[in-house]
Design an enzyme around this catalytic site. Structure first.
Site, PDB file in Angstrom:
ATOM      1  N   TYR A  98     -58.107 -43.234 -40.611  1.00  0.00           N
ATOM      2  CA  TYR A  98     -58.813 -44.515 -40.671  1.00  0.00           C
ATOM      3  C   TYR A  98     -58.582 -45.342 -39.405  1.00  0.00           C
ATOM      4  CZ  TYR A  98     -60.505 -43.804 -45.357  1.00  0.00           C
ATOM      5  OH  TYR A  98     -61.192 -43.310 -46.433  1.00  0.00           O
ATOM      6  N   GLU A 140     -58.481 -42.238 -52.658  1.00  0.00           N
ATOM      7  CA  GLU A 140     -58.301 -40.841 -52.201  1.00  0.00           C
ATOM      8  C   GLU A 140     -56.899 -40.335 -52.531  1.00  0.00           C
ATOM      9  OE1 GLU A 140     -59.660 -41.363 -48.109  1.00  0.00           O
ATOM     10  OE2 GLU A 140     -61.567 -42.031 -48.948  1.00  0.00           O
TER      11      GLU A 140
HETATM   12  C1  HEM Z   1     -63.887 -47.595 -43.972  1.00  0.00           C
HETATM   13  C2  HEM Z   1     -64.082 -46.430 -43.361  1.00  0.00           C
HETATM   14  C3  HEM Z   1     -65.104 -45.408 -43.810  1.00  0.00           C
HETATM   15  C4  HEM Z   1     -66.302 -45.584 -44.412  1.00  0.00           C
HETATM   16  C5  HEM Z   1     -66.968 -46.880 -44.839  1.00  0.00           C
HETATM   17  C6  HEM Z   1     -66.883 -44.280 -44.624  1.00  0.00           C
HETATM   18  C7  HEM Z   1     -68.109 -44.049 -45.227  1.00  0.00           C
HETATM   19  C8  HEM Z   1     -68.603 -42.792 -45.516  1.00  0.00           C
HETATM   20  C9  HEM Z   1     -69.831 -42.528 -46.240  1.00  0.00           C
HETATM   21  C10 HEM Z   1     -70.756 -43.586 -46.797  1.00  0.00           C
HETATM   22  C11 HEM Z   1     -69.985 -41.202 -46.337  1.00  0.00           C
HETATM   23  C12 HEM Z   1     -71.139 -40.450 -47.005  1.00  0.00           C
HETATM   24  C13 HEM Z   1     -70.773 -40.246 -48.465  1.00  0.00           C
HETATM   25  C14 HEM Z   1     -71.873 -39.510 -49.190  1.00  0.00           C
HETATM   26  O1  HEM Z   1     -71.925 -38.297 -49.113  1.00  0.00           O
HETATM   27  O2  HEM Z   1     -72.687 -40.152 -49.843  1.00  0.00           O
HETATM   28  C15 HEM Z   1     -68.853 -40.599 -45.668  1.00  0.00           C
HETATM   29  C16 HEM Z   1     -68.674 -39.239 -45.538  1.00  0.00           C
HETATM   30  C17 HEM Z   1     -67.731 -38.691 -44.696  1.00  0.00           C
HETATM   31  N1  HEM Z   1     -66.707 -39.359 -44.067  1.00  0.00           N
HETATM   32 FE1  HEM Z   1     -66.336 -41.339 -44.115  1.00  0.00          FE
HETATM   33  N2  HEM Z   1     -66.031 -43.341 -44.107  1.00  0.00           N
HETATM   34  C18 HEM Z   1     -64.937 -43.977 -43.598  1.00  0.00           C
HETATM   35  C19 HEM Z   1     -63.840 -43.401 -43.016  1.00  0.00           C
HETATM   36  C20 HEM Z   1     -63.743 -42.050 -42.706  1.00  0.00           C
HETATM   37  C21 HEM Z   1     -62.633 -41.446 -41.995  1.00  0.00           C
HETATM   38  C22 HEM Z   1     -61.369 -42.159 -41.564  1.00  0.00           C
HETATM   39  C23 HEM Z   1     -62.956 -40.123 -41.836  1.00  0.00           C
HETATM   40  C24 HEM Z   1     -62.144 -39.049 -41.116  1.00  0.00           C
HETATM   41  C25 HEM Z   1     -62.128 -38.948 -39.820  1.00  0.00           C
HETATM   42  C26 HEM Z   1     -64.227 -39.904 -42.466  1.00  0.00           C
HETATM   43  C27 HEM Z   1     -64.887 -38.696 -42.540  1.00  0.00           C
HETATM   44  C28 HEM Z   1     -66.009 -38.445 -43.310  1.00  0.00           C
HETATM   45  C29 HEM Z   1     -66.618 -37.134 -43.449  1.00  0.00           C
HETATM   46  C30 HEM Z   1     -66.157 -35.873 -42.753  1.00  0.00           C
HETATM   47  C31 HEM Z   1     -67.681 -37.285 -44.335  1.00  0.00           C
HETATM   48  C32 HEM Z   1     -68.666 -36.207 -44.782  1.00  0.00           C
HETATM   49  C33 HEM Z   1     -69.672 -36.138 -43.681  1.00  0.00           C
HETATM   50  C34 HEM Z   1     -70.768 -35.172 -43.893  1.00  0.00           C
HETATM   51  O3  HEM Z   1     -70.701 -34.334 -44.779  1.00  0.00           O
HETATM   52  O4  HEM Z   1     -71.717 -35.293 -43.114  1.00  0.00           O
HETATM   53  N3  HEM Z   1     -64.679 -41.081 -42.969  1.00  0.00           N
HETATM   54  N4  HEM Z   1     -68.033 -41.581 -45.186  1.00  0.00           N
END
Ligand code: HEM
Ligand code: FAD
Length: 405
Positions: A98, A140
């Site tokens: 994060y 998580e």
């Molecule tokens: C406050 C911080 C964050 C927010 C608001 C956020 C938001 C989101 C959202 C909205 C999704 C799509 C969920 C869905 O499938 O509907 C997502 C997926 C994902 N997030 Fe985050 N995220 C955050 C932090 C992080 C962090 C720290 C990481 C790691 C480096 C991360 C890695 C991912 C990955 C790998 C996916 C799946 C992407 C994909 O399949 O294309 N996220 N996140």
């Protein structure tokens, strides 16, 4: 809880940030991946990066979260957070990451908005970010404990013990743990991530709903090969179709997903289209093995009977459930149809007006977004309250972000 000072600044800058957020997240991803290429190896889905879907999802979720904090400073948009937390656990996000996302996201905000980002604006959005991050990290952490895995390491090796061609472009894989150890249980409706090494050496993850988990040790995923006809072939689905055979090993995450079958007696409606049948068949199997007598309507729409994956399984499971009845719709029912060979098949698109919806029905939807929007609208028009309609999206959830905002 958002402080009153920050709330005022967020409210004032929401239109500015909202309008620029896609440029901000575009910039953010480009810089982050340039400096942390490891995140594109085995974490982020490069297909979603290529088609822009993930960028819109992240952007939409932050704006939606900020908006909900302004309506009620103590609010936690639970469905939004749960959806993201389950997806994060399924790809192995850790608390430390994060700070990385924060660094590049805020760098991008300054880069795109320039002087509009006063210290107050930066501090207020910082607060929004960390409130959201804190809620996600806590969620998580719980999910990793429940799944009995180390945070960030949901992976385990599974051996393919069966492969079945379901339709021309859909294949099922039956899997057992390679080490023979019983894995933690699954809830009906959940998905796993599959982690594969692509020919260029980069690892990619994709989620697949469990279309069956008949005993503690066996799981089935059912994969549609996507793309073609002018769009690039889906890289993971194509690889699985072309290369994975009985005896091979696949790396799967523990099961996650918040759209699960609730154990209750209320009548049930399972409505799917295309490959969206997979979580529904998993739910039906769970109901059948529990000897459920719940009134259950199983609705499915597809291009044609030949394209309808898991059709025989669906019929077999419905016949084991005394309270269940199936109704299928096909755009091209075929020469022998409509109805001759299969009384429960109608031509055209899914139309709930032709059915008697029981009072108090709990609906689960899965399929392409236009299909789910349409069926959801039909359900709302029939008086089903939004809280009784759950849906699974086979991609980043743009709809949820739209809805919450
Ligand atoms: C406050 C911080 C964050 C927010 C608001 C956020 C938001 C989101 C959202 C909205 C999704 C799509 C969920 C869905 O499938 O509907 C997502 C997926 C994902 N997030 Fe985050 N995220 C955050 C932090 C992080 C962090 C720290 C990481 C790691 C480096 C991360 C890695 C991912 C990955 C790998 C996916 C799946 C992407 C994909 O399949 O294309 N996220 N996140
Ligand atoms: C919770 C969940 C459950 C799921 N369950 C299932 C399931 O049970 N069964 C199932 O089959 N799938 C399921 N999916 C979908 C699955 O995870 C994958 O998204 C799907 O298999 C496609 O992945 P891919 O690597 O083959 O395609 P990708 O390579 O990721 O491509 C995806 C799409 O983007 C297009 N694309 C790629 N590159 C570009 C480009 N440069 N420009 C424009 N377009 C491009 C492709 O043509 C394709 O249509 C689920 C998804 C989720 C989130």
């Amino acid at each position: 809880m958002l402080s009153p000072e920050s709330a005022a600044v967020v409210r004032a800058s929401l239109p500015l940030v909202g309008e620029a957020i896609e440029r901000i997240t575009g910039h953010f991803y480009d810089t982050m991946f340039r400096e942390h290429p490891e995140l594109l190896d085995g974490m982020f889905n490069r297909g979603n990066q290529a088609n822009g879907m993930q960028r819109q999802a992240l952007a939409g979720s932050i704006v939606a979260f900020a908006g909900s904090l302004l309506t009620d400073p103590q609010s936690r948009p639970d469905a939004l957070l749960a959806r993201i937390a389950h997806k994060h656990a399924a790809v192995g996000v850790t608390e430390e990451q994060y700070a990385i996302v924060h660094k590049y996201l805020f760098g991008a905000i300054v880069e795109v908005l320039g002087e509009a980002v006063t210290p107050q604006v930066a501090a207020a959005w910082d607060e929004v970010y960390w409130l959201m991050a804190g809620a996600l990290v806590a969620h998580e952490a719980r999910l990793y404990v429940e799944a009995q895995v180390r945070p960030g390491h949901p992976w385990r090796s599974w051996t393919v013990v069966g492969r079945r061609q379901e339709t021309v472009d859909v294949v099922s894989f039956l899997l057992r743990p390679t080490d023979g150890q019983a894995p933690p249980p699954v809830r009906a409706g959940q998905y796993v991530s599959v982690r594969v090494r692509m020919p260029d050496g980069v690892h990619q993850l994709r989620q697949y709903s469990l279309s069956s988990a008949p005993d503690g040790r066996t799981r089935r995923i059912t994969v549609k090969r996507v793309g073609g006809d002018g769009t690039p072939l889906g890289e993971v689905s194509d690889l699985l179709h072309r290369t994975v055979r009985v005896g091979d090993e696949l790396t799967l995450s523990a099961p996650f997903g918040d759209v699960v079958l609730e154990e209750e007696d209320a009548p049930l409606l399972l409505a799917s289209a295309g490959i969206g049948c997979t979580p529904m068949v998993g739910m039906l199997e769970h109901l059948a093995s529990a000897g459920s007598t719940r009134p259950t309507l199983v609705l499915h729409a597809d291009r044609s009977p030949a394209d309808h994956a898991l059709r025989a399984d669906t019929n077999r499971l419905v016949s084991r459930l005394p309270g269940a009845r199936a109704q299928f719709w096909y755009e091209w029912p075929g020469a022998a149809e409509p109805g001759a060979a299969e009384p429960g098949a109608w031509a055209g698109r899914m139309d709930l007006g032709a059915l008697d919806l029981p009072d108090g029905v709990r609906a689960y939807l899965c399929g392409p977004l236009p299909f789910m929007r349409d069926v959801r609208a039909q359900l709302l028009a029939a008086g089903v309250p939004p809280r009784h309609i759950r849906y699974e999206v086979f991609g980043p959830d743009l709809w949820l972000a739209d809805d919450a905002a």
